[in-house]
Design an enzyme around this catalytic site. Structure first.
Site, short mmCIF file in Angstrom:
data_model
loop_
_atom_site.label_atom_id
_atom_site.label_comp_id
_atom_site.label_asym_id
_atom_site.label_seq_id
_atom_site.Cartn_x
_atom_site.Cartn_y
_atom_site.Cartn_z
N GLY A 191 0.82 -1.21 0.00
CA GLY A 191 0.00 0.00 0.00
C GLY A 191 0.85 1.26 0.00
O GLY A 191 0.52 2.23 0.69
N ALA A 192 1.92 1.26 -0.79
CA ALA A 192 2.89 2.36 -0.75
C ALA A 192 2.56 3.51 -1.69
O ALA A 192 3.36 4.43 -1.84
CB ALA A 192 4.29 1.83 -1.07
N ASN A 193 1.38 3.47 -2.31
CA ASN A 193 1.05 4.51 -3.29
C ASN A 193 0.38 5.74 -2.67
O ASN A 193 0.18 6.75 -3.35
CB ASN A 193 0.16 3.95 -4.39
CG ASN A 193 -1.14 3.38 -3.85
OD1 ASN A 193 -1.13 2.30 -3.29
ND2 ASN A 193 -2.24 4.11 -3.99
N SER A 194 0.01 5.67 -1.38
CA SER A 194 -0.65 6.83 -0.77
C SER A 194 -0.50 6.77 0.75
O SER A 194 -0.10 5.76 1.32
CB SER A 194 -2.15 6.86 -1.13
OG SER A 194 -2.82 5.73 -0.59
N GLY A 195 -0.85 7.88 1.39
CA GLY A 195 -0.93 7.93 2.85
C GLY A 195 0.34 7.53 3.58
O GLY A 195 1.46 7.89 3.19
N GLY A 201 1.75 4.64 3.80
CA GLY A 201 2.63 3.77 3.00
C GLY A 201 3.56 4.56 2.10
O GLY A 201 4.76 4.27 2.01
N SER A 220 -3.85 -0.60 14.53
CA SER A 220 -4.58 0.62 14.85
C SER A 220 -5.06 0.54 16.30
O SER A 220 -5.37 -0.55 16.79
CB SER A 220 -5.79 0.80 13.93
OG SER A 220 -6.69 1.77 14.44
N TYR A 230 -13.51 -3.58 10.96
CA TYR A 230 -12.18 -2.96 10.88
C TYR A 230 -11.42 -3.22 12.17
O TYR A 230 -10.26 -3.63 12.15
CB TYR A 230 -12.29 -1.47 10.61
CG TYR A 230 -10.93 -0.79 10.55
CD1 TYR A 230 -10.10 -0.96 9.44
CD2 TYR A 230 -10.46 -0.03 11.62
CE1 TYR A 230 -8.85 -0.37 9.38
CE2 TYR A 230 -9.20 0.56 11.57
CZ TYR A 230 -8.41 0.39 10.45
OH TYR A 230 -7.16 0.97 10.41
#
Length: 286
Positions: A11-15, A17, A142, A167
């Site tokens: 998940g390194a494409n946003s936020g 990550g 989380s 979640y």
């Protein structure tokens, strides 16, 4: 510095990550961005390179859809074939409070992506991590795990579904997975630790409904009180590279400091049972 080290960030494409990938690249590490959307990942890679002034060889983009066990197998097969070593695996990607949906393999989406996808990913890359020891696994959980509960009678939410509870359950599963994996890897040279990043301004909350009239106020408050992605990524980068955590095993960190977890996140019997059931669900035969 992370010279000569290879790190996978899901998940390194946003936020968080993306900020984690940028933070590691700044330390001279080589990052494999494992992302579902290749177009967005390539765009994020360009932005990271522009921001850091790093060489393109430090960022590799590869497709990984954690909602597909076939995709996880394909990704790991390629990594094992192409990479001589893997120093750090950062299980960062996540789905947050989405409407009910199922993965390609029929799992409830949040449990399937946040826990089962990463469970299989880590299992398939374990030998490479052991061969590269000392190496590390970093699991992003989380603080909402506190509201979760592992119901072994309905892990797939077939009897009832509440997106917030689902979640929280998946994040509790992350911590139990960290606990059991750390126990199994004791003495192997592979350190396993988790973290809770806090409330961070990312697109993870895209499924959370904010009334139109309240949105300007919400955006203003989030800028004032939520962490930036860079701040949220600090503990991920810390656990990936800091000598301070050498030899630390099975702990959970927040703001780069170890945390005391609720008993339900450290229950060894539940952790072992969840591990056994997860193996069955993803088709691992031992």
């Amino acid at each position: 510095m992370m010279n000569g080290k290879t790190i996978i960030v899901t998940g390194a494409n946003s936020g968080i990550g993306k900020a984690t990938a940028a933070g590691i690249v700044k330390l001279q590490g080589r990052v494999i961005m494992a992302c579902r959307d290749l177009r967005r990942a390539e765009e994020a890679a360009r932005e990271i390179l522009q921001e850091t002034g790093s060489d393109r060889s430090q960022l590799i983009v590869k497709q990984l859809d954690l909602a597909s066990l076939t995709s996880v197998h394909t990704f790991c097969r390629d990594i094992i074939k192409e990479e001589p070593r893997l120093d750090v695996l950062i299980n960062n990607a996540g789905v947050y409070q989405c409407p009910y949906a199922q993965t390609e393999d029929g799992f409830e989406m949040q449990f399937g992506v946040n826990h089962l996808g990463h469970f299989l990913l880590t299992h398939l890359l374990l030998n490479l991590l052991k061969q590269s020891a000392p190496s590390r696994v970093v699991v992003v959980s989380s603080k909402l795990y506190k509201h979760g509960h592992i119901n072994f009678e309905d892990l797939n939410s077939e009897q009832s579904y509440d997106k917030a509870f689902a979640y929280s359950r998946s994040k509790l599963a992350n911590l139990l997975f960290t606990r059991e994996l750390a126990r199994r890897l004791e003495g192997s040279g592979v350190a396993v630790n988790a973290l809770t990043p806090g409330i961070v301004r990312t697109n993870l909350g895209r499924h959370v409904h904010v009334p139109v009239l309240a949105k300007p106020l919400f955006d203003l408050l989030s800028r004032g009180f939520f962490k930036s992605p860079e701040e949220g990524a600090r503990t991920s980068v810390y656990l990936a590279c800091s000598p301070d955590v050498e030899g630390v095993q099975g702990k959970c960190f927040a703001d780069c400091k170890p945390q005391v977890l609720l008993d339900k996140a450290t229950d060894e019997e539940v952790a072992r049972k969840l591990w056994d059931m997860s193996e069955i669900m993803v088709g691992i035969t031992t």
